[in-house]
Design a protein around this motif. Structure first.
Motif, mmCIF file in Angstrom:
data_model
loop_
_atom_site.group_PDB
_atom_site.id
_atom_site.type_symbol
_atom_site.label_atom_id
_atom_site.label_comp_id
_atom_site.label_asym_id
_atom_site.label_seq_id
_atom_site.Cartn_x
_atom_site.Cartn_y
_atom_site.Cartn_z
ATOM 1 N N ALA A 181 0.809 -1.215 0.000
ATOM 2 C CA ALA A 181 0.000 0.000 0.000
ATOM 3 C C ALA A 181 0.848 1.273 0.000
ATOM 4 O O ALA A 181 0.344 2.347 -0.317
ATOM 5 N N LEU A 182 2.126 1.153 0.340
ATOM 6 C CA LEU A 182 3.001 2.322 0.370
ATOM 7 C C LEU A 182 3.390 2.752 -1.036
ATOM 8 O O LEU A 182 3.455 1.934 -1.956
ATOM 9 N N SER A 183 3.653 4.028 -1.185
ATOM 10 C CA SER A 183 4.113 4.543 -2.478
ATOM 11 C C SER A 183 5.577 4.168 -2.681
ATOM 12 O O SER A 183 6.278 3.776 -1.731
ATOM 13 N N GLY A 184 6.037 4.302 -3.902
ATOM 14 C CA GLY A 184 7.432 4.035 -4.208
ATOM 15 C C GLY A 184 8.371 4.917 -3.414
ATOM 16 O O GLY A 184 9.438 4.491 -2.981
ATOM 17 N N HIS A 185 7.955 6.170 -3.198
ATOM 18 C CA HIS A 185 8.771 7.110 -2.418
ATOM 19 C C HIS A 185 8.868 6.662 -0.960
ATOM 20 O O HIS A 185 9.948 6.704 -0.357
ATOM 21 N N ASP A 186 7.740 6.230 -0.392
ATOM 22 C CA ASP A 186 7.751 5.761 0.994
ATOM 23 C C ASP A 186 8.615 4.508 1.141
ATOM 24 O O ASP A 186 9.338 4.363 2.128
ATOM 25 N N LEU A 187 8.516 3.610 0.171
ATOM 26 C CA LEU A 187 9.354 2.409 0.210
ATOM 27 C C LEU A 187 10.829 2.781 0.115
ATOM 28 O O LEU A 187 11.669 2.211 0.819
ATOM 29 N N ALA A 188 11.142 3.748 -0.730
ATOM 30 C CA ALA A 188 12.534 4.198 -0.864
ATOM 31 C C ALA A 188 13.032 4.794 0.442
ATOM 32 O O ALA A 188 14.201 4.605 0.810
ATOM 33 N N ASP A 189 12.174 5.493 1.162
ATOM 34 C CA ASP A 189 12.557 6.039 2.464
ATOM 35 C C ASP A 189 12.914 4.923 3.448
ATOM 36 O O ASP A 189 13.745 5.107 4.341
ATOM 37 N N LEU A 190 12.268 3.777 3.277
ATOM 38 C CA LEU A 190 12.561 2.620 4.128
ATOM 39 C C LEU A 190 13.753 1.813 3.612
ATOM 40 O O LEU A 190 14.166 0.838 4.243
ATOM 41 N N GLY A 191 14.253 2.194 2.453
ATOM 42 C CA GLY A 191 15.371 1.472 1.859
ATOM 43 C C GLY A 191 14.949 0.223 1.121
ATOM 44 O O GLY A 191 15.730 -0.710 0.976
ATOM 45 N N LEU A 192 13.694 0.212 0.664
ATOM 46 C CA LEU A 192 13.154 -0.961 -0.025
ATOM 47 C C LEU A 192 12.736 -0.618 -1.441
ATOM 48 O O LEU A 192 12.367 0.517 -1.739
ATOM 49 N N HIS A 193 12.746 -1.631 -2.280
ATOM 50 C CA HIS A 193 12.183 -1.538 -3.620
ATOM 51 C C HIS A 193 10.956 -2.447 -3.632
ATOM 52 O O HIS A 193 10.876 -3.418 -2.868
ATOM 53 N N ARG A 194 10.002 -2.131 -4.468
ATOM 54 C CA ARG A 194 8.762 -2.905 -4.512
ATOM 55 C C ARG A 194 9.014 -4.404 -4.714
ATOM 56 O O ARG A 194 8.283 -5.252 -4.208
ATOM 57 N N SER A 195 10.075 -4.742 -5.431
ATOM 58 C CA SER A 195 10.379 -6.152 -5.683
ATOM 59 C C SER A 195 10.853 -6.886 -4.433
ATOM 60 O O SER A 195 10.925 -8.114 -4.428
ATOM 61 N N GLU A 196 11.157 -6.180 -3.370
ATOM 62 C CA GLU A 196 11.647 -6.795 -2.140
ATOM 63 C C GLU A 196 10.557 -7.045 -1.104
ATOM 64 O O GLU A 196 10.831 -7.619 -0.046
ATOM 65 N N ILE A 197 9.351 -6.648 -1.394
ATOM 66 C CA ILE A 197 8.268 -6.722 -0.401
ATOM 67 C C ILE A 197 8.048 -8.156 0.080
ATOM 68 O O ILE A 197 7.971 -8.407 1.285
ATOM 69 N N GLN A 198 7.942 -9.102 -0.820
ATOM 70 C CA GLN A 198 7.666 -10.480 -0.408
ATOM 71 C C GLN A 198 8.817 -11.062 0.418
ATOM 72 O O GLN A 198 8.581 -11.777 1.396
ATOM 73 N N ARG A 199 10.049 -10.728 0.061
ATOM 74 C CA ARG A 199 11.197 -11.226 0.822
ATOM 75 C C ARG A 199 11.186 -10.663 2.240
ATOM 76 O O ARG A 199 11.380 -11.394 3.213
ATOM 77 N N VAL A 200 10.941 -9.373 2.357
ATOM 78 C CA VAL A 200 10.917 -8.734 3.670
ATOM 79 C C VAL A 200 9.775 -9.316 4.515
ATOM 80 O O VAL A 200 9.954 -9.590 5.707
ATOM 81 N N ALA A 201 8.621 -9.517 3.926
ATOM 82 C CA ALA A 201 7.487 -10.077 4.644
ATOM 83 C C ALA A 201 7.789 -11.502 5.090
ATOM 84 O O ALA A 201 7.444 -11.898 6.216
ATOM 85 N N TYR A 202 8.419 -12.276 4.231
ATOM 86 C CA TYR A 202 8.781 -13.656 4.589
ATOM 87 C C TYR A 202 9.744 -13.663 5.764
ATOM 88 O O TYR A 202 9.575 -14.437 6.708
ATOM 89 N N GLN A 203 10.735 -12.796 5.724
ATOM 90 C CA GLN A 203 11.692 -12.716 6.823
ATOM 91 C C GLN A 203 11.001 -12.329 8.123
ATOM 92 O O GLN A 203 11.306 -12.875 9.185
ATOM 93 N N ALA A 204 10.087 -11.384 8.037
ATOM 94 C CA ALA A 204 9.369 -10.940 9.239
ATOM 95 C C ALA A 204 8.537 -12.058 9.852
ATOM 96 O O ALA A 204 8.460 -12.195 11.070
#
Length: 69
Positions: free
Chosen positions: A41-64
């Motif tokens: 749900a976050l924008s690309g800019h918000d993800l960039a502020d977190l140091g993430l790219h949209r393609s990393e969402i599933q990996r980060v969620a899996y790790q969490a």
């Protein structure tokens, strides 16, 4: 494979062990889905502020959900 071993080991112990193992699996899956949903749900800019790219969402969620016991 390890998850199947945990459930089979729990089934030998007691029926309550099976229920506990399934509840843990379900809660981890819900955490994974919630994390994916919230990050998506976050924008690309918000993800960039977190140091993430949209393609990393599933990996980060899996790790969490699964790797941070």
């Amino acid at each position: 494979m390890a998850a199947a071993h945990q459930i089979s080991a729990a089934s030998v112990a007691s029926p309550a062990g099976i229920l506990d193992a399934l509840m843990v699996k379900f809660s981890r899956y819900r955490l994974y889905r919630k994390t994916v949903s919230e990050l998506s749900a976050l924008s690309g800019h918000d993800l960039a502020d977190l140091g993430l790219h949209r393609s990393e969402i599933q990996r980060v969620a899996y790790q969490a959900a699964y790797e941070n016991n």
